[in-house]
Design a protein around this motif. Sequence first.
Motif, PDB file in Angstrom:
ATOM      1  N   ARG A  65     -18.414   3.920 -36.083  1.00 39.91           N
ATOM      2  CA  ARG A  65     -17.430   2.866 -36.303  1.00 39.91           C
ATOM      3  C   ARG A  65     -17.819   1.663 -35.456  1.00 39.91           C
ATOM      4  NH1 ARG A  65     -14.669   7.598 -36.773  1.00 39.91           N
ATOM      5  NH2 ARG A  65     -13.217   7.748 -38.523  1.00 39.91           N
ATOM      6  N   VAL A  67     -16.670  -1.369 -33.323  1.00 44.60           N
ATOM      7  CA  VAL A  67     -15.505  -1.767 -32.540  1.00 44.60           C
ATOM      8  C   VAL A  67     -15.614  -3.256 -32.224  1.00 44.60           C
ATOM      9  CG1 VAL A  67     -14.200  -1.398 -30.410  1.00 44.60           C
ATOM     10  CG2 VAL A  67     -15.309   0.546 -31.547  1.00 44.60           C
ATOM     11  N   ILE A  80      -8.272  -5.189 -30.146  1.00 48.53           N
ATOM     12  CA  ILE A  80      -9.402  -4.311 -30.423  1.00 48.53           C
ATOM     13  C   ILE A  80      -9.185  -3.766 -31.825  1.00 48.53           C
ATOM     14  CG2 ILE A  80     -10.593  -2.171 -29.844  1.00 48.53           C
ATOM     15  CD1 ILE A  80      -9.883  -2.687 -26.919  1.00 48.53           C
ATOM     16  N   HIS A  81     -10.176  -3.953 -32.676  1.00 48.86           N
ATOM     17  CA  HIS A  81     -10.117  -3.446 -34.041  1.00 48.86           C
ATOM     18  C   HIS A  81     -11.325  -2.549 -34.279  1.00 48.86           C
ATOM     19  CE1 HIS A  81      -6.728  -5.884 -35.099  1.00 48.86           C
ATOM     20  NE2 HIS A  81      -7.361  -6.977 -34.725  1.00 48.86           N
ATOM     21  N   ILE A  82     -11.091  -1.438 -34.958  1.00 41.72           N
ATOM     22  CA  ILE A  82     -12.150  -0.479 -35.247  1.00 41.72           C
ATOM     23  C   ILE A  82     -12.365  -0.451 -36.755  1.00 41.72           C
ATOM     24  CG2 ILE A  82     -12.863   1.931 -35.045  1.00 41.72           C
ATOM     25  CD1 ILE A  82     -10.990   2.073 -32.562  1.00 41.72           C
ATOM     26  N   SER A  84     -14.626   1.240 -39.864  1.00 45.95           N
ATOM     27  CA  SER A  84     -15.547   2.266 -40.327  1.00 45.95           C
ATOM     28  C   SER A  84     -16.732   1.603 -41.010  1.00 45.95           C
ATOM     29  CB  SER A  84     -14.838   3.203 -41.307  1.00 45.95           C
ATOM     30  OG  SER A  84     -15.789   4.083 -41.882  1.00 45.95           O
TER      31      SER A  84
END
Length: 161
Positions: A65, A67, A80-82, A84
């Motif tokens: 993933r 980040v 913070i965004h994750i 895929s």
Amino acid sequence: MASGGDKKARLIDVELDESIGRSTPDVEHERAVAIFDLIEENSFYPVGDAVGGPYRLKLSLVESRLVFAITRENGEEVAIHILSLAPFRRVVKDYFMICESYYQAIRSATPSKIEAIDMGRRGLHNEGSQTLKERLGGKIEVDFDTARRLFTLVCVLHWRG
């Protein structure tokens, strides 16, 4: 919602975390160029941020993933965004294959063949950029040109040389 011309709705720095790993000098050069192009011209706004930027972006990889750690210019954490990377596997693989065909064609193919391959290459790049823009939707607002530059960076992160 920030406008594309807003000087505060933009990235001023992009850093690759050590989790990304280092590669060959050619790959590192391509990464640096992709980051330069992204910083040079972009529209980047974390949805819901009332204070505004400009922003710094630190990219890292955690369990396949990507980040996005976003801070303000002064280092204050914004979000913070994750993301895929699975939805990008096919298009990145296809993009690398067509890029290889393009580079081979430049050496020996006719101009019309080179142009046809280049159109396919740009089409795949646009597809990946649109997918990225959609996947960031509701999290990070970017215009299509910024999505293209981010997708270039995602591709370069996959490239091992």
